[in-house]
Every structure is written in C-alpha cells, then in structure tokens.
Design an enzyme around this catalytic site. Sequence first.
Site, mmCIF file in Angstrom:
data_model
loop_
_atom_site.group_PDB
_atom_site.id
_atom_site.type_symbol
_atom_site.label_atom_id
_atom_site.label_comp_id
_atom_site.label_asym_id
_atom_site.label_seq_id
_atom_site.Cartn_x
_atom_site.Cartn_y
_atom_site.Cartn_z
ATOM 1 N N ASP A 14 -7.601 58.738 22.620
ATOM 2 C CA ASP A 14 -8.358 59.477 23.857
ATOM 3 C C ASP A 14 -8.501 58.429 25.133
ATOM 4 O O ASP A 14 -8.049 58.542 26.517
ATOM 5 C CB ASP A 14 -9.351 60.326 23.636
ATOM 6 C CG ASP A 14 -9.076 61.375 22.722
ATOM 7 O OD1 ASP A 14 -7.766 61.961 22.871
ATOM 8 O OD2 ASP A 14 -9.759 61.942 22.182
ATOM 9 N N ARG A 95 -25.472 54.547 21.304
ATOM 10 C CA ARG A 95 -25.203 54.944 22.717
ATOM 11 C C ARG A 95 -26.023 54.365 24.004
ATOM 12 O O ARG A 95 -25.302 54.095 24.928
ATOM 13 C CB ARG A 95 -25.189 56.459 22.831
ATOM 14 C CG ARG A 95 -24.399 57.281 22.047
ATOM 15 C CD ARG A 95 -22.784 56.694 21.485
ATOM 16 N NE ARG A 95 -22.127 57.249 20.828
ATOM 17 C CZ ARG A 95 -21.497 56.984 19.920
ATOM 18 N NH1 ARG A 95 -21.108 55.704 19.342
ATOM 19 N NH2 ARG A 95 -20.356 57.870 19.226
ATOM 20 N N ASP A 124 -23.144 63.151 22.311
ATOM 21 C CA ASP A 124 -23.011 61.940 22.860
ATOM 22 C C ASP A 124 -22.896 61.860 24.467
ATOM 23 O O ASP A 124 -23.128 60.859 25.257
ATOM 24 C CB ASP A 124 -21.832 61.214 22.591
ATOM 25 C CG ASP A 124 -22.333 60.539 20.902
ATOM 26 O OD1 ASP A 124 -23.359 60.316 20.526
ATOM 27 O OD2 ASP A 124 -21.130 60.250 20.264
ATOM 28 N N SER A 175 -13.393 63.506 12.057
ATOM 29 C CA SER A 175 -13.962 62.597 13.319
ATOM 30 C C SER A 175 -14.942 61.736 12.741
ATOM 31 O O SER A 175 -15.804 62.104 11.957
ATOM 32 C CB SER A 175 -14.485 63.661 14.398
ATOM 33 O OG SER A 175 -15.103 63.028 15.194
#
Length: 398
Positions: A14, A95, A124, A175
């Site tokens: 991605d 993050r 996220d 994932s």
Amino acid sequence: MTERVVLAYSGGLDTSVAIGWIAEETGAEVVAVAVDVGQGGEDLETVRKRALACGAVEAVVADARDEYADQYCLPALQANALYMDRYPLVSALSRPLIAKHLTDAAKKHGATTVAHGCTGKGNDQVRFEVGIGALAPDLNVMAPVRDFAWTREKAIAWAEGRDLPIDVNKKSPYSIDQNVWGRAVETGFLEDIWNAPIEDVYSYTADPSVPREADELVLTFDKGVPVAIDGKAVTVLQAVEELNRRAGAQGVGRLDMVEDRLVGIKSREIYEAPGAMALITAHQELEDVTLERDAARFKRTVSQRWGELVYDGLWFSPLKDALDSFVAETQQHVTGDIRMKLHGGRAVVTGRSSQESLYDFNLATYDEGDTFDQGMAKGFVQLWGLPSKIAAKRNQQG
C-alpha cells in the site's frame, strides 16, 4: 517550488503504491519515512532503496528502537497501562513516535503535507492525525487508502502497471502490526469471533500447552525502570527483548479479545506481548510492596485513564502530560527485585525484595515478635463503622 509530501512508509504494497500515486495525482514530490520500532523483517537499507525505486525523491530511515523503548514503552510500563484491563497498547504506543518522526521530516524537507496508509475503520488514522495536529498544526494530512477507497486489488493493478519492485503475491491471511512491545493480529477467519485462533497466528510466543521446563528469573528495578535481569545490567530495550524471548518461549502474553475501538465498533484482536506482560506483572508487584495505600489506589484509576488516552490517540494532550507527572512521582520508591517464574503461558511472581519496602514483617506476623498492638483495633473498628451504624438505626426507625 514543488510541493512535498512526507509519507509514513512501511515498505509494503500500500505505501509503496502510495508514493507514485501521490506524485501522479498531486504533482508533489514524496519523501518516504520509515521508522524501526523493533518490528523485525527487512533491514532499513532494503526498505530505503525500495522507496527510492518506487519514486520517492528522498527516503529517510530511522532506527528508533531505543527511543521507543525509553520514551514510550517505559512510561506505559510505569503506568501499568492495559486498555480494557488487558491490552498493553502494542500499536497505540508506536504511533505517536512515528508521528513525531513524520513531522520532524516534514520540517527538515520543507513538506506541507503528511500522508499515511491507514483505513477509515481503525484507530491508527486518529492516532496519526491527532498526533500530527498536536505537533505541527499547520501541516495537511492525506490518507489515500481511506480517502480514495484504495483496495488491495487496485494497489496490485497499479504496482503491476508500473513495474514497481514489490512482491504483490505475498498475501498474509491476517493483518499484522508488530514492534518490540508486542504483536497484533486481526482479520481473516478471526473476524468470526466463534473461531478459535490457530497456532500459525502466533509468532512471538510458543504454544503454552506443550510441556517444558519452567524458566525462573530475577528482575531488578530502579525507580520504576528495569535495569537488570538475573543481575546483568540491561537497557529498557534489552529488557523487553530478553523477556520477549524468555517469556515468549513459555507462551506468556497471548491475548484473544474483543475490544472497543475508538471509531465506535468492536473488533476481535489477537495479541502477543510476552515481554510487556512479564514486565508489567513484575512492576505491579513491586508497586504493591513500595507504594502507600492511597497512592496505589489512586494510581489504578490514573493507569486506566492513561491507557484510554493513549489508545484514543491523545498521547500529546494536556491531560496525558498531567498524568505523566503523577506517574513519575509514584516511581520514586519503586526500587527492588522481583523473582518470577515463567511457565505454561503464565508469568508468576514468587519473591519480592526492596530496600524501599513498606512491608514490615514484625507488623504482619502472627507469630512471636508481633509488634502490632491489637488492643488499638477494637476502638478503630467501632469508630470506622460508626457512620454505618448510625444510618442503620435511623433506617430501622423509619
């Protein structure tokens, strides 16, 4: 002057596709930023070269493992942070660090926009964008996967049409997000919450049902910081890594939970956090020995709220800053040794020792040498229960 976009780059499909797509759609130059938080996999130089081959004008790679351990994992450990009393904030902790590196790169390279590859269903996107807004409120944010409905099929077609140097055939059924603090697995057959996880879901932990010899160790803390294992000095990063290995080998730290996402949906998640869970277990036990009762009670409330703030993407917030100060104050006496046995998927504390201990053997013992004056207890109990007794009499009269 050509606009520049800083992209949070993982090296995967991605974000590799996003480099060229952003350049074509906006005319901007793309600066790819990859941050190593102990996720393993490809080395940073390989990731950097791929970003350049996919069209980035610059590729920044940062080894942030010690920074992550010292400035993000350690505060979570000292707060005993477990979202919903179970989850040690594996993804949520990394993050804000990544957001910090993105905004630093934007400033250095003159970018006006930061881009990320998050979807619109997860937490996220919030963590990145709220963090970026707190650190650099003038930056714009772009999310191609979310805002332009990118699918894996579209990404593969884009990559194949432009001969991008990425393997589009390697597709995990899950994932996965991982770093040194733990590993998160979702999607695929796990989305049916009746389905039990199978062993190939796991990577950081061995099957806890397999018989093996127990592993016993001693963790040493200094003011809430893990500083040694079995007497050997370690950094915070080394402590987490060694306990990932040793606790993971005993199947410690597996979690299967349905959690409340910030975006309002429930999500089934599988987590592995052997080092994090062993460290938090030991740290909590040492606090039980060294924290005064009311401070300990209030800290449990603070720990829950701290974890919620971090989960919800509010690492850079006034309340989080204030709670950090409280947690730091509580760590002044959290010094000592914890003996722990790792076995059968559990980390069990078997011994405690501290020069800062509030445990007084002579007050606690029921044997000879007892220094507790039991004669004082009768009057204490009467006074303690007096309000309830008075209220009961009133209610009986009514």
